[in-house]
Design a protein around this motif. Structure first.
Motif, short mmCIF file in Angstrom:
data_model
loop_
_atom_site.label_atom_id
_atom_site.label_comp_id
_atom_site.label_asym_id
_atom_site.label_seq_id
_atom_site.Cartn_x
_atom_site.Cartn_y
_atom_site.Cartn_z
N ASP A 4 34.39 39.22 45.73
CA ASP A 4 34.21 38.40 44.93
C ASP A 4 33.12 37.42 45.66
N ARG A 20 31.76 38.21 40.88
CA ARG A 20 32.02 38.52 39.61
C ARG A 20 31.39 38.42 38.22
N SER A 23 34.09 37.53 34.41
CA SER A 23 33.65 36.87 33.71
C SER A 23 32.94 35.44 34.71
N ARG A 24 31.49 36.17 34.49
CA ARG A 24 30.56 35.04 34.48
C ARG A 24 30.57 34.40 35.52
N ASN A 25 31.00 34.94 37.05
CA ASN A 25 31.14 34.40 38.18
C ASN A 25 31.97 32.96 38.53
N ALA A 26 32.85 33.43 37.38
CA ALA A 26 33.91 32.37 38.05
C ALA A 26 34.39 31.86 38.92
N ARG A 28 36.82 31.64 41.95
CA ARG A 28 38.94 31.62 41.62
C ARG A 28 38.73 31.29 43.18
N ALA A 62 27.39 30.44 37.76
CA ALA A 62 29.08 30.51 37.77
C ALA A 62 29.70 29.33 36.42
N ALA A 65 34.96 27.18 37.81
CA ALA A 65 36.54 27.57 38.18
C ALA A 65 36.85 28.80 37.32
N ASP A 66 37.80 29.91 37.17
CA ASP A 66 38.34 30.38 36.90
C ASP A 66 39.95 29.61 36.48
N THR A 68 41.69 30.53 34.03
CA THR A 68 43.21 31.47 33.83
C THR A 68 43.82 31.41 34.99
N GLU A 69 43.54 30.86 36.07
CA GLU A 69 44.33 30.84 37.42
C GLU A 69 44.92 29.68 37.91
#
Length: 260
Positions: A4, A20, A23-26, A28, A62, A65-66, A68-69
């Motif tokens: 990543d 990443r 995911s548009r470089n979200a 993690r 970016a 932040a992701d 989804t986490e």
């Protein structure tokens, strides 16, 4: 280092890529955890003179932040506190580097992505860049430390507009308010960014890093020279780079600086 985060070197310029693109470089949490030690290693390498931070591809620096986490890594106050501390540590590590840093911003630079970009010394963006800081859209509160970086760049009124609304700021407005420092066509952004990075890498590094330190002190509220800043200035006269700079000027040639 995970896939990543990708580090690539060209001469004295290192590129750190948020990798990443799907995911548009979200960003993690694991990426935030890795950044302090990774950046410390880059800063400690005497052969590295400039760091460029970018996202993979040209769609996004970016997208934040992701999220989804979040149900796992920010499920309650305790886990959220740990998450926030690790984000702050990553941004602080980038902000605290002794060497010059440039965020090369293609496309979306949102939330946590904007936080990393603000922690760099300079931001160069393409015409399609979109900046936003979005806690007000998620019911969150932006930290004082990160808010200060924003206020230092754009002033209190523009910072309030950005934080109150959570709306995206386009490249033209970002340039006008100081959120970005240069805007180029998408196809030309990398060329212009790395040309500037190479220019800085060719300058006297003692001077460059001292300037960064002194500007940081001024932003922090210092208004008068103290022992540390006086020593910085006086010490420059003892460096080989100062002697080389004078020689090169008198000989009408480009200087060849060696201090690192």
């Amino acid at each position: 280092m995970s896939d990543d985060l990708h580090v690539e070197r060209s001469g004295a310029v290192v590129t750190l890529t948020l990798n990443r693109p799907e995911s548009r470089n979200a960003i993690r949490l694991s990426m935030y955890r890795e950044l302090p030690s990774l950046l410390a290693g880059i800063d400690a390498d005497p052969t590295v003179k400039v760091l460029v931070v970018r996202g993979a591809g040209t769609r996004s620096f970016a997208a934040g932040a992701d999220i989804t986490e979040f149900r796992d890594v920010r499920a309650d106050a305790e886990s959220a506190r740990s998450y926030n501390e690790q984000v702050a540590a990553a941004e602080r590590a980038l902000d605290g580097m002794g060497k010059p840093t440039i965020a090369m911003v293609h496309g979306y630079c949102i939330g946590g992505g904007c936080g990393l970009a603000l922690a760099c010394d300079l931001r160069f963006s393409d015409t399609g860049a979109r900046f936003a800081i979005t806690p007000a859209k998620l019911g969150l509160v932006y930290s004082l430390e990160s808010t200060k970086r924003l206020v230092d760049l754009v002033g209190p009124a523009q910072a309030k507009w950005i934080l109150f609304s959570g709306q995206q700021v386009d490249a033209d407005r970002a340039l006008a308010t100081g959120l970005t420092d240069m805007v180029a066509d998408t196809a030309e952004l990398a060329e212009q960014t790395y040309a500037f990075a190479e220019l800085v890498a060719a300058r006297a590094q003692f001077s460059v890093r001292a300037a960064k330190d002194i500007v940081r002190r001024i932003v922090g509220g210092q208004t008068d020279d103290d022992e540390a800043t006086t020593l910085l200035r006086n010490s420059s006269f003892d460096t080989e780079d100062y002697a080389e700079g004078v020689r090169a000027f008198l000989e009408k040639r480009p200087p060849r600086f060696t201090w690192s």
